[in-house]
Design an enzyme around this catalytic site. Structure first.
Site, PDB file in Angstrom:
ATOM      1  N   ASP A   1       4.850  -6.197   3.636  1.00  0.00           N
ATOM      2  CA  ASP A   1       4.674  -5.116   4.617  1.00  0.00           C
ATOM      3  C   ASP A   1       5.692  -5.327   5.720  1.00  0.00           C
ATOM      4  O   ASP A   1       6.675  -6.041   5.537  1.00  0.00           O
ATOM      5  CB  ASP A   1       3.236  -5.117   5.147  1.00  0.00           C
ATOM      6  CG  ASP A   1       2.766  -3.734   5.588  1.00  0.00           C
ATOM      7  OD1 ASP A   1       3.544  -3.041   6.252  1.00  0.00           O
ATOM      8  OD2 ASP A   1       1.626  -3.359   5.268  1.00  0.00           O
TER       9      ASP A   1
ATOM     10  N   HIS B   1       0.836  -1.206   0.000  1.00  0.00           N
ATOM     11  CA  HIS B   1       0.000   0.000   0.000  1.00  0.00           C
ATOM     12  C   HIS B   1       0.866   1.248   0.000  1.00  0.00           C
ATOM     13  O   HIS B   1       1.961   1.271   0.559  1.00  0.00           O
ATOM     14  CB  HIS B   1      -0.967   0.003   1.189  1.00  0.00           C
ATOM     15  CG  HIS B   1      -0.337   0.091   2.537  1.00  0.00           C
ATOM     16  ND1 HIS B   1      -0.069   1.285   3.174  1.00  0.00           N
ATOM     17  CD2 HIS B   1       0.073  -0.872   3.394  1.00  0.00           C
ATOM     18  CE1 HIS B   1       0.459   1.056   4.361  1.00  0.00           C
ATOM     19  NE2 HIS B   1       0.575  -0.246   4.519  1.00  0.00           N
TER      20      HIS B   1
ATOM     21  N   ASP C   1      -0.284   4.452   0.975  1.00  0.00           N
ATOM     22  CA  ASP C   1      -0.610   5.505   1.935  1.00  0.00           C
ATOM     23  C   ASP C   1       0.158   5.314   3.238  1.00  0.00           C
ATOM     24  O   ASP C   1       0.627   4.212   3.554  1.00  0.00           O
ATOM     25  CB  ASP C   1      -2.109   5.556   2.204  1.00  0.00           C
ATOM     26  CG  ASP C   1      -2.615   4.328   2.947  1.00  0.00           C
ATOM     27  OD1 ASP C   1      -2.228   3.207   2.571  1.00  0.00           O
ATOM     28  OD2 ASP C   1      -3.407   4.492   3.900  1.00  0.00           O
TER      29      ASP C   1
ATOM     30  N   ASP D   1       6.148   2.108   6.324  1.00  0.00           N
ATOM     31  CA  ASP D   1       4.901   1.356   6.217  1.00  0.00           C
ATOM     32  C   ASP D   1       3.982   2.126   5.274  1.00  0.00           C
ATOM     33  O   ASP D   1       3.332   3.080   5.682  1.00  0.00           O
ATOM     34  CB  ASP D   1       4.283   1.216   7.605  1.00  0.00           C
ATOM     35  CG  ASP D   1       2.953   0.471   7.619  1.00  0.00           C
ATOM     36  OD1 ASP D   1       2.559  -0.054   6.577  1.00  0.00           O
ATOM     37  OD2 ASP D   1       2.319   0.433   8.685  1.00  0.00           O
TER      38      ASP D   1
ATOM     39  N   GLU E   1      -4.808   1.775   2.928  1.00  0.00           N
ATOM     40  CA  GLU E   1      -4.736   0.650   3.862  1.00  0.00           C
ATOM     41  C   GLU E   1      -4.805   1.130   5.302  1.00  0.00           C
ATOM     42  O   GLU E   1      -5.421   0.490   6.161  1.00  0.00           O
ATOM     43  CB  GLU E   1      -3.434  -0.132   3.616  1.00  0.00           C
ATOM     44  CG  GLU E   1      -3.318  -1.429   4.422  1.00  0.00           C
ATOM     45  CD  GLU E   1      -2.595  -1.268   5.757  1.00  0.00           C
ATOM     46  OE1 GLU E   1      -2.473  -2.261   6.492  1.00  0.00           O
ATOM     47  OE2 GLU E   1      -2.156  -0.137   6.081  1.00  0.00           O
ATOM     48  N   GLU E   2      -4.183   2.271   5.571  1.00  0.00           N
ATOM     49  CA  GLU E   2      -4.094   2.757   6.950  1.00  0.00           C
ATOM     50  C   GLU E   2      -5.448   3.145   7.526  1.00  0.00           C
ATOM     51  O   GLU E   2      -5.611   3.169   8.749  1.00  0.00           O
ATOM     52  CB  GLU E   2      -3.142   3.955   7.027  1.00  0.00           C
ATOM     53  CG  GLU E   2      -1.701   3.648   6.656  1.00  0.00           C
ATOM     54  CD  GLU E   2      -0.999   2.764   7.676  1.00  0.00           C
ATOM     55  OE1 GLU E   2      -1.592   2.498   8.741  1.00  0.00           O
ATOM     56  OE2 GLU E   2       0.133   2.338   7.413  1.00  0.00           O
TER      57      GLU E   2
END
Length: 250
Positions: free
Chosen positions: A199, A81, A83, A142, A176-177
Site C-alpha cells: 500500500d 485492495h 476499492d 490507494d 478496505e476503505e
C-alpha cells in the site's frame, strides 16, 4: 532495472471506478469491484503467470506463483485492495509528470495544486516520474498502485526464472476503505507463512504496525427548554460533546 508495463498497467487500473460504499449491505459493497476483479484482474493474473487463479465469494481474487526452488519451502503472500475512497472516481484523468522539476504541480484546470511548501514529501522526488489526478477526481493510487506493483513483480519473476523464489500467493480484495474488506478475508485459504500488504508509503519502507481502524458513532442528546425558564434545565448537546472529548486521552 525497468518495468515497461508498470505505468500503462497502473493508468489502466485507475481509470476504472471501484469506489466502495459504506452504506451497502453486500460484500463487495459495489458491483464495480466485482467487475474489476473478474473482468480485469483475474484475466491479467493468468497472463502474468499466476496459477490456480480463482475468485472467492468474499470478493478476493487469489492466485499462486509456484516456487521454482524446492529448498525454499516457506510461502509468502502479497495483498492489495481494489476499492478507492469516498470521492469522485468517475472520469479519472491521470496526468503524468516526467522528470519532475521539484516545483508546484498544477492539477489540471481545477485550481488545485500540490505545493512542496505544503507537501514536504515532494522534495524527495525531483527527476522522477509522478502521476497525479487532474484535481476533479480521486486518482485511486490507494491502492491501485499496490495492485500494479504486485502484478508487475509477478510478471518479472515469471520472465526471469533465474531468480529463485518460494511459493508466492497473491490476493486482491475489496472494501478496505470502508473497513470491512479484511473481516471476511480467509487466512486459512490464503495459507502462507508471511504476508505483506502493498500500500502507500515511501519507497523501500516496511511497516510492521498499523492503527486498528476501529471507529464509533456517538449521538449526544441535549435538552431544549424555552430560554425564559431554561436556567439549570437546558442542556447544550454541543457542550456535552466537548466535555466528552476533553476526557479522551491526548
Amino acid at each position: 532495472m525497468t518495468y515497461p508495463n508498470l505505468l500503462d498497467r497502473f493508468l489502466t487500473y485507475v481509470k476504472v471506478n471501484t469506489r466502495s460504499d459504506e452504506h451497502s449491505t453486500t460484500t463487495p459493497s459495489t458491483q464495480s469491484q466485482v467487475d474489476f476483479a473478474t473482468n480485469v484482474l483475474i484475466p491479467e493474473m493468468k497472463r502474468v503467470g499466476l496459477q490456480n487463479v480463482y475468485y472467492l465469494p468474499n470478493g478476493f481474487a487469489i492466485g499462486t506463483l509456484p516456487a521454482n526452488d524446492p529448498s525454499l519451502t516457506r510461502k509468502i503472500g502479497f495483498i492489495s485492495h481494489m476499492d478507492t475512497a469516498d470521492f469522485n472516481a468517475e472520469g479519472v484523468n491521470p496526468q503524468v509528470i516526467e522528470n519532475y522539476d521539484g516545483g508546484v504541480i498544477q492539477l489540471g484546470n481545477s485550481g488545485f495544486k500540490l505545493d512542496p511548501a505544503d507537501f514536504k514529501s515532494l522534495e524527495k522526488y525531483p527527476g522522477q516520474t509522478l502521476i497525479t489526478t487532474d484535481g476533479t477526481t480521486l486518482l485511486g493510487a490507494d491502492d491501485k498502485s499496490g495492485i500494479a506493483e504486485i502484478m508487475t513483480a509477478i510478471e518479472y519473476l515469471t520472465a526471469h526464472p533465474e531468480i529463485k523464489h518460494c511459493e508466492i500467493r497473491v490476493g486482491f480484495g475489496p472494501d478496505e476503505e470502508i473497513g470491512v474488506g479484511a473481516n471476511k478475508f480467509d487466512a486459512e485459504d490464503f495459507d502462507v507463512d508471511f504476508a505483506y500488504t502493498v500500500d502507500g508509503g515511501p519507497l523501500g519502507e516496511l511497516q510492521y504496525e498499523t492503527f486498528s481502524a476501529a471507529g464509533a458513532e456517538l449521538h449526544f442528546q441535549g435538552r431544549n427548554v424555552h430560554p425564559g425558564t431554561a436556567k439549570g434545565q437546558m442542556v447544550n448537546a454541543l457542550q456535552l460533546a466537548i466535555d466528552f472529548h476533553n476526557q479522551l486521552p491526548e
